[in-house]
Design an enzyme around this catalytic site. Structure first.
Site, PDB file in Angstrom:
ATOM      1  N   PHE A 124      -3.377  -4.464   3.112  1.00  0.00           N
ATOM      2  CA  PHE A 124      -2.364  -5.381   3.639  1.00  0.00           C
ATOM      3  C   PHE A 124      -2.600  -6.829   3.223  1.00  0.00           C
ATOM      4  O   PHE A 124      -1.672  -7.639   3.246  1.00  0.00           O
ATOM      5  CB  PHE A 124      -2.316  -5.299   5.188  1.00  0.00           C
ATOM      6  CG  PHE A 124      -3.406  -6.095   5.860  1.00  0.00           C
ATOM      7  CD1 PHE A 124      -3.256  -7.459   6.078  1.00  0.00           C
ATOM      8  CD2 PHE A 124      -4.596  -5.496   6.239  1.00  0.00           C
ATOM      9  CE1 PHE A 124      -4.270  -8.216   6.671  1.00  0.00           C
ATOM     10  CE2 PHE A 124      -5.610  -6.236   6.831  1.00  0.00           C
ATOM     11  CZ  PHE A 124      -5.448  -7.595   7.046  1.00  0.00           C
ATOM     12  N   ARG A 170       1.795  -2.004   6.577  1.00  0.00           N
ATOM     13  CA  ARG A 170       1.945  -3.225   7.398  1.00  0.00           C
ATOM     14  C   ARG A 170       2.795  -4.266   6.671  1.00  0.00           C
ATOM     15  O   ARG A 170       3.403  -5.121   7.284  1.00  0.00           O
ATOM     16  CB  ARG A 170       0.580  -3.866   7.671  1.00  0.00           C
ATOM     17  CG  ARG A 170      -0.498  -2.906   8.044  1.00  0.00           C
ATOM     18  CD  ARG A 170      -0.708  -2.868   9.541  1.00  0.00           C
ATOM     19  NE  ARG A 170      -1.643  -1.826   9.871  1.00  0.00           N
ATOM     20  CZ  ARG A 170      -1.321  -0.694  10.503  1.00  0.00           C
ATOM     21  NH1 ARG A 170      -0.100  -0.467  10.900  1.00  0.00           N
ATOM     22  NH2 ARG A 170      -2.239   0.207  10.758  1.00  0.00           N
ATOM     23  N   CYS A 190     -11.224 -10.063   1.142  1.00  0.00           N
ATOM     24  CA  CYS A 190     -12.451  -9.297   0.884  1.00  0.00           C
ATOM     25  C   CYS A 190     -13.549 -10.179   0.331  1.00  0.00           C
ATOM     26  O   CYS A 190     -14.714  -9.822   0.359  1.00  0.00           O
ATOM     27  CB  CYS A 190     -12.170  -8.174  -0.096  1.00  0.00           C
ATOM     28  SG  CYS A 190     -11.765  -8.771  -1.740  1.00  0.00           S
ATOM     29  N   GLU A 223     -17.967  -5.531   8.621  1.00  0.00           N
ATOM     30  CA  GLU A 223     -17.090  -6.556   8.067  1.00  0.00           C
ATOM     31  C   GLU A 223     -16.186  -7.057   9.201  1.00  0.00           C
ATOM     32  O   GLU A 223     -15.425  -6.277   9.775  1.00  0.00           O
ATOM     33  CB  GLU A 223     -16.216  -5.943   6.959  1.00  0.00           C
ATOM     34  CG  GLU A 223     -15.243  -6.944   6.345  1.00  0.00           C
ATOM     35  CD  GLU A 223     -14.295  -6.313   5.321  1.00  0.00           C
ATOM     36  OE1 GLU A 223     -13.792  -5.199   5.571  1.00  0.00           O
ATOM     37  OE2 GLU A 223     -14.065  -6.940   4.270  1.00  0.00           O
TER      38      GLU A 223
HETATM   39  P1  NAD Z   1      -7.158   0.057   5.019  1.00  0.00           P
HETATM   40  O1  NAD Z   1      -8.317   0.801   4.481  1.00  0.00           O
HETATM   41  O2  NAD Z   1      -6.825   0.212   6.455  1.00  0.00           O
HETATM   42  O3  NAD Z   1      -5.817   0.457   4.223  1.00  0.00           O
HETATM   43  C1  NAD Z   1      -5.765   0.436   2.806  1.00  0.00           C
HETATM   44  C2  NAD Z   1      -4.774   1.498   2.343  1.00  0.00           C
HETATM   45  O4  NAD Z   1      -5.243   2.776   2.746  1.00  0.00           O
HETATM   46  C3  NAD Z   1      -3.385   1.322   2.940  1.00  0.00           C
HETATM   47  O5  NAD Z   1      -2.432   1.574   1.943  1.00  0.00           O
HETATM   48  C4  NAD Z   1      -3.343   2.364   4.062  1.00  0.00           C
HETATM   49  O6  NAD Z   1      -2.057   2.878   4.267  1.00  0.00           O
HETATM   50  C5  NAD Z   1      -4.279   3.449   3.571  1.00  0.00           C
HETATM   51  N1  NAD Z   1      -5.021   4.110   4.651  1.00  0.00           N
HETATM   52  C6  NAD Z   1      -5.411   3.587   5.836  1.00  0.00           C
HETATM   53  N2  NAD Z   1      -6.102   4.487   6.547  1.00  0.00           N
HETATM   54  C7  NAD Z   1      -6.153   5.608   5.809  1.00  0.00           C
HETATM   55  C8  NAD Z   1      -6.739   6.899   6.011  1.00  0.00           C
HETATM   56  N3  NAD Z   1      -7.412   7.198   7.113  1.00  0.00           N
HETATM   57  N4  NAD Z   1      -6.611   7.821   5.039  1.00  0.00           N
HETATM   58  C9  NAD Z   1      -5.934   7.547   3.910  1.00  0.00           C
HETATM   59  N5  NAD Z   1      -5.363   6.335   3.670  1.00  0.00           N
HETATM   60  C10 NAD Z   1      -5.465   5.378   4.592  1.00  0.00           C
HETATM   61  O7  NAD Z   1      -7.386  -1.485   4.631  1.00  0.00           O
HETATM   62  P2  NAD Z   1      -6.529  -2.733   5.102  1.00  0.00           P
HETATM   63  O8  NAD Z   1      -6.853  -3.032   6.525  1.00  0.00           O
HETATM   64  O9  NAD Z   1      -5.118  -2.580   4.707  1.00  0.00           O
HETATM   65  O10 NAD Z   1      -7.140  -3.874   4.161  1.00  0.00           O
HETATM   66  C11 NAD Z   1      -8.269  -4.633   4.480  1.00  0.00           C
HETATM   67  C12 NAD Z   1      -9.507  -4.077   3.825  1.00  0.00           C
HETATM   68  O11 NAD Z   1      -9.358  -4.080   2.404  1.00  0.00           O
HETATM   69  C13 NAD Z   1     -10.734  -4.935   4.113  1.00  0.00           C
HETATM   70  O12 NAD Z   1     -11.828  -4.102   4.347  1.00  0.00           O
HETATM   71  C14 NAD Z   1     -10.925  -5.716   2.825  1.00  0.00           C
HETATM   72  O13 NAD Z   1     -12.236  -6.164   2.598  1.00  0.00           O
HETATM   73  C15 NAD Z   1     -10.522  -4.688   1.813  1.00  0.00           C
HETATM   74  N6  NAD Z   1     -10.177  -5.304   0.538  1.00  0.00           N
HETATM   75  C16 NAD Z   1     -11.048  -5.115  -0.500  1.00  0.00           C
HETATM   76  C17 NAD Z   1     -10.794  -5.725  -1.714  1.00  0.00           C
HETATM   77  C18 NAD Z   1     -11.753  -5.532  -2.868  1.00  0.00           C
HETATM   78  O14 NAD Z   1     -11.401  -5.896  -3.963  1.00  0.00           O
HETATM   79  N7  NAD Z   1     -12.934  -4.988  -2.681  1.00  0.00           N
HETATM   80  C19 NAD Z   1      -9.636  -6.506  -1.900  1.00  0.00           C
HETATM   81  C20 NAD Z   1      -8.763  -6.654  -0.817  1.00  0.00           C
HETATM   82  C21 NAD Z   1      -9.042  -6.035   0.397  1.00  0.00           C
END
Ligand code: NAD
Length: 501
Positions: A150, A178, A282, A384
């Site tokens: 998101f 979201r 992140c 985190e």
């Molecule tokens: P999230 O893991 O909740 O969701 C990411 C994606 O996975 C979404 O499209 C969501 O629909 C899907 N998803 C969620 N739960 C799932 C499940 N149980 N099974 C399968 N798919 C699922 O993450 P978020 O809250 O949207 O984003 C924030 C996170 O992303 C933070 O931890 C942040 O650090 C990380 N992030 C990492 C980077 C990087 O480059 N390492 C970059 C941006 C964000």
């Protein structure tokens, strides 16, 4: 069902057969602003079929034509920037200036994707032995699924998908449910740029849609960005189903502060890198690690008034330093981490819990929070914390500070502030983290360098952007060719191991 936010498949808005939808909030007001359609396994099957067909023709389209369309996409994207910033502000909650910064980074990623001909032009060795030549080609994989988080509604989808499209793949983007609207706009922008329908598709949804992508035989590769637990799941499940997977997880980014650093400069950088975008990045600085008690006391003295002065408001409040968190659940989670830090014995110096903004009483806001004397065994340190609560972990010397970073399970970003080049050199040699800053608090590399963390911040090989992203989205074939001279006669089979003499 006629959801406000629909899938984008084959160039059209499609509501799908899934029959499920979810609320999309305005996080500043806490109000529901739209309903988003959620894809079922059947919907994913439909979009994969459309993408496969379109992808076959796209892979055979000349590089010149593909590049022309990527260039057009860049220009159309820039033209749409103000509208996109507004949309991101409404759905995500980040300030308009922050949203514009995200979009600028996205432009860099698009521009880098235009270097695709150079990155994928293959290799040729003439006469490796016996008039035989070797060459390698990089070809698209087919259909690639991009699953995004998101916190960057446009930038991360663009970083993932533009190179994938440029090198000749078709894409199914599954954005965060979201913040689904920016992804649909990207589909329309690609269409305006001249991309054939079906090459770039958007399917919304939650775990059900993700699972369908991970198991679908028509999806060749998956790139994922999100939280660590889901990244690990996506990596394992995708690999189990024979897909090429790169999955990026969360970060816990330390800022080591040596006694010789300019502490006013450090304090300003800590505030910008630690609290910008409500710390929903992140690569946000999570904790400062001052070396020595004197450094720690002097740094905290500078940080407290700066954190207290942070302005919080909705995305279009020009005086706001940052906006709300993405959901009420996120707000509760961040406030729970603060509660736990206090009950675990840390010292709460600035408390942002229970913040209420006049006119936005139901918004998901948490104020700037600073916790001192955080200990490595506290949940506030181990996990985190994806919100504006930052910590101070005091270290007695540089060895302890570097060890602390290396002992953490996450390894996305890290920074050291110092004037001592020798200490800095040792730091970047020894620290086990993917992206390292020396007097640079958010060491996100430029688009033409590889982006990716280490340890449990990244699963699988491949990089979000940079030269290795082009490699991830292509398969390499190596070809050996010999054209016998018309005068060559057959002289019987040779049963020995072929060598290149
Ligand atoms: P999230 O893991 O909740 O969701 C990411 C994606 O996975 C979404 O499209 C969501 O629909 C899907 N998803 C969620 N739960 C799932 C499940 N149980 N099974 C399968 N798919 C699922 O993450 P978020 O809250 O949207 O984003 C924030 C996170 O992303 C933070 O931890 C942040 O650090 C990380 N992030 C990492 C980077 C990087 O480059 N390492 C970059 C941006 C964000």
């Amino acid at each position: 069902m006629s959801s406000d936010v629909q899938h984008f498949v084959g160039g059209d808005s499609v509501v799908g057969e899934g029959g499920r939808e979810g609320d999309v909030f305005n996080p500043a007001t806490g109000e529901i602003r739209a309903q988003c359609a959620y894809a079922s396994a059947e919907d994913i099957d439909d979009v994969a079929r459309v993408a496969t067909l379109a992808g076959k023709a796209w892979a055979k389209t000349s590089i010149a034509k593909r590049l022309e369309i990527v260039f057009n996409f860049r220009n159309e994207f820039i033209a749409a920037r103000d509208d996109l910033a507004e949309l991101i502000g409404l759905e995500h909650g980040k300030t308009l200036s922050d949203a514009r910064g995200e979009l600028q980074r996205a432009v860099e990623a698009i521009e880098f994707a235009c270097s695709m001909p150079h990155l994928t032009k293959g290799e040729y060795s003439l006469n490796i032995g016996g008039e035989i030549d070797n060459f390698s080609v990089q070809q698209p994989l087919g259909v690639v699924a991009c699953i995004s988080p998101f916190n960057f509604p446009a930038m991360v989808p663009i970083m993932m998908s533009t190179m994938a499209v440029a090198v000749g793949n078709a894409v199914v983007l599954k954005p965060s449910e979201r913040v689904p609207s920016a992804a649909v706009e990207l589909g329309r922008i690609w269409q305006k740029a001249g991309l054939p329908d079906g090459v770039f598709n958007v399917a919304h949804g939650d775990k059900e849609a993700v699972d369908a992508l991970l198991t679908h035989p028509g999806i060749a590769a998956v790139s994922f960005v999100g939280s660590t637990k889901v990244a690990e799941y996506v990596y394992e499940e995708g690999c189990r189903h024979g897909k090429r997977v790169m999955a990026f997880g969360g970060g816990k980014n330390h800022m080591i502060v040596l006694p010789d650093a300019d502490l006013d400069l450090v304090a300003d950088h800590f505030i910008g890198a630690g609290y910008g975008s409500a710390a929903q990045r992140c690569m946000a600085i999570s904790v400062a690690v001052p070396v020595g008690e004197q450094t720690a006391d002097a740094l905290v003295e500078r940080l407290v008034p700066r954190v207290e002065a942070l302005q919080i408001g909705p995305y279009d409040d020009e005086s706001a330093d940052f906006g709300p968190l993405i959901t009420s659940q996120s707000k509760q989670t961040v406030e729970r981490f603060i509660d736990e830090s206090v009950s675990d014995g840390a010292e709460l110096r600035v408390d942002g819990r229970g913040l209420e903004l006049s006119g936005y009483e139901n918004g998901f806001f948490v104020g700037g929070t600073l916790v001192d004397h955080v200990h490595p065994n506290m949940s506030f340190y181990r996990e985190e914390v994806f919100g504006p609560a930052r910590g101070i972990v005091r270290a007695s010397d540089v060895d302890e500070a570097i060890q602390l970073v290396n002992d953490h399970e996450l390894g996305n970003g890290v920074a050291m502030f110092t004037r001592d080049g020798h200490a800095a050199r040792r730091f970047f040699e020894e620290v086990d983290v993917g992206m390292i800053g020396v007097n640079v608090p958010v060491p996100v590399p430029a688009g033409y360098h590889n982006f990716g963390g280490l340890k449990r911040s990244k699963f699988g090989e491949g990089y979000l952007f940079g030269p290795d992203a082009a490699r991830f989205y292509t398969k390499i074939k190596t070809i050996s060719v010999r054209w016998p001279a018309p005068t060559d006669d057959a002289d019987g089979p040779d049963m020995t191991m072929p060598t290149n003499d």
